[in-house]
Design a protein around this motif. Structure first.
Motif, PDB file in Angstrom:
ATOM      1  N   LYS A  93     -99.716  35.802  61.696  1.00 24.16           N
ATOM      2  CA  LYS A  93     -98.839  36.816  62.315  1.00 24.16           C
ATOM      3  C   LYS A  93     -99.518  37.460  63.513  1.00 24.16           C
ATOM      4  O   LYS A  93     -98.869  37.727  64.538  1.00 24.16           O
ATOM      5  N   GLN A 140    -108.107  44.900  61.178  1.00 27.62           N
ATOM      6  CA  GLN A 140    -107.742  46.183  61.777  1.00 27.62           C
ATOM      7  C   GLN A 140    -108.261  46.309  63.200  1.00 27.62           C
ATOM      8  O   GLN A 140    -107.637  46.969  64.034  1.00 27.62           O
ATOM      9  N   GLU A 143    -105.710  44.523  65.250  1.00 33.09           N
ATOM     10  CA  GLU A 143    -104.502  45.340  65.335  1.00 33.09           C
ATOM     11  C   GLU A 143    -104.705  46.519  66.286  1.00 33.09           C
ATOM     12  O   GLU A 143    -103.782  46.915  67.000  1.00 33.09           O
ATOM     13  N   GLN A 180     -94.299  42.418  64.511  1.00 32.38           N
ATOM     14  CA  GLN A 180     -94.812  43.629  63.868  1.00 32.38           C
ATOM     15  C   GLN A 180     -94.165  43.836  62.503  1.00 32.38           C
ATOM     16  O   GLN A 180     -94.831  44.246  61.546  1.00 32.38           O
ATOM     17  N   THR A 181     -92.875  43.551  62.390  1.00 33.07           N
ATOM     18  CA  THR A 181     -92.195  43.648  61.091  1.00 33.07           C
ATOM     19  C   THR A 181     -92.762  42.648  60.093  1.00 33.07           C
ATOM     20  O   THR A 181     -93.031  42.987  58.932  1.00 33.07           O
ATOM     21  N   ARG A 184     -96.181  43.794  58.872  1.00 35.32           N
ATOM     22  CA  ARG A 184     -96.115  44.831  57.829  1.00 35.32           C
ATOM     23  C   ARG A 184     -95.814  44.217  56.468  1.00 35.32           C
ATOM     24  O   ARG A 184     -96.361  44.654  55.443  1.00 35.32           O
ATOM     25  N   SER A 186     -96.679  41.189  55.537  1.00 32.39           N
ATOM     26  CA  SER A 186     -97.924  40.538  55.115  1.00 32.39           C
ATOM     27  C   SER A 186     -98.936  41.560  54.606  1.00 32.39           C
ATOM     28  O   SER A 186     -99.684  41.293  53.665  1.00 32.39           O
ATOM     29  N   HIS A 187     -98.951  42.738  55.212  1.00 31.25           N
ATOM     30  CA  HIS A 187     -99.816  43.813  54.720  1.00 31.25           C
ATOM     31  C   HIS A 187     -99.447  44.196  53.288  1.00 31.25           C
ATOM     32  O   HIS A 187    -100.331  44.430  52.449  1.00 31.25           O
ATOM     33  N   ALA A 188     -98.146  44.287  53.034  1.00 30.45           N
ATOM     34  CA  ALA A 188     -97.705  44.646  51.678  1.00 30.45           C
ATOM     35  C   ALA A 188     -98.143  43.588  50.659  1.00 30.45           C
ATOM     36  O   ALA A 188     -98.598  43.925  49.560  1.00 30.45           O
ATOM     37  N   ASN A 191    -101.919  43.977  50.099  1.00 35.02           N
ATOM     38  CA  ASN A 191    -102.230  45.151  49.277  1.00 35.02           C
ATOM     39  C   ASN A 191    -101.875  44.912  47.813  1.00 35.02           C
ATOM     40  O   ASN A 191    -102.585  45.369  46.908  1.00 35.02           O
ATOM     41  N   ALA A 222    -103.874  49.613  54.163  1.00 32.38           N
ATOM     42  CA  ALA A 222    -103.194  50.885  54.381  1.00 32.38           C
ATOM     43  C   ALA A 222    -104.118  52.056  54.085  1.00 32.38           C
ATOM     44  O   ALA A 222    -104.064  53.087  54.749  1.00 32.38           O
ATOM     45  N   GLN A 225    -106.257  52.800  57.078  1.00 32.64           N
ATOM     46  CA  GLN A 225    -105.514  53.505  58.112  1.00 32.64           C
ATOM     47  C   GLN A 225    -105.334  54.972  57.754  1.00 32.64           C
ATOM     48  O   GLN A 225    -105.443  55.854  58.604  1.00 32.64           O
TER      49      GLN A 225
END
Length: 256
Positions: A93, A140, A143, A180-181, A184, A186-188, A191, A222, A225
């Motif tokens: 991504k 990060q 990003e 970007q969507t 996010r 992929s971040h979820a 996590n 997250a 951040q």
């Protein structure tokens, strides 16, 4: 696996031998043996039976513990590999987001060539590929590079309003928003995988051997951040504290 199977088979054989010895002792005691030779044989057979039972119990317990260690290691290894897969997806991504950012800078280049060229050179110099072995800090960092570049693009667009009417710029901006969507999402997933691994490591009795097997807790992206935001809030509060104290002293002097 071969060692475990051999140990398990040895334990089962010892159990069979112990049961057979116990059957002989039971029959001797049931029907009675009066002579001294028979009593000595009975005593020796009882000791042999006790030794076999103890050896069988040790073999079975050792096999069960070894099997549990292997199963726990495999389960934790699978969870750790899932985290690596999620990091790889985040890298894909981010690569797409870098491509959309390049298209965005190319669209700006016709209106502000120097500024767009400076941003593009800065992004390319600091860019790196994210793989399954990359750390959350590297993710990060990339990003943050993209966020700084997008802030620069927004500043250029404000100084040159005609950029917002460019079809190539609008298309590239939509592509950036789409990536970007997906990032996010992929971040979820990352996590969630980290939470599953940390939960298994903290659970008893996995916590007794997780550190020995080389498994460590991972941090959520997250959470990092949020830490940065909390540090920023703390710095702003520290900067505002002297000013508030000065206002309080002035009020105190006025009232006095």
């Amino acid at each position: 696996m071969r060692v475990l199977c051999g140990t398990c088979a040895q334990g089962v054989n010892l159990c069979y031998i112990a049961i057979w010895q116990y059957f002989h002792v039971f029959c001797d005691r049931r029907f009675g043996i009066r002579d001294k030779r028979g009593q000595k044989a009975l005593c020796g057979r009882s000791k042999r039976m006790t030794e076999l039972i103890a050896m069988a119990a040790i073999a079975i317990v050792s096999t069960a513990m070894a099997w549990w260690v292997v199963c726990t290691q495999r389960r934790l290894k699978v969870l750790e590999e899932n985290i690596g897969i999620c990091i790889s997806r985040i890298g894909v991504k981010l690569s797409g987001l870098h491509g959309a950012l390049d298209a965005l800078l190319q669209a700006i280049k016709a209106h502000a060539p120097k500024e767009s060229g400076r941003l593009m050179a800065c992004v390319h110099a600091r860019r790196c590929v994210i793989t399954a072995l990359s750390s959350p800090e590297e993710v990060q960092r990339q990003e943050g590079i993209i966020a700084e570049a997008l802030d620069g693009v927004a500043g250029i667009a404000k100084r040159h309003p005609e950029i917002g009417e460019d079809p190539a710029f609008c298309k590239a901006r939509k592509s950036v928003q789409a990536f970007q969507t997906m990032l996010r999402a992929s971040h979820a997933q990352y996590n969630e995988s980290v939470s599953m691994l940390n939960r298994e490591i903290r659970a008893f009795p996995n916590c007794l051997i997780a550190g020995i097997l080389g498994f460590r807790k991972c941090e959520h992206i997250a959470e990092r951040q949020e830490k940065k935001r909390a540090e920023g809030r703390a710095e702003r509060r520290a900067d505002c504290a002297p000013a508030r104290q000065g206002k309080g002293l002035r009020r105190h002097r006025i009232t006095a």
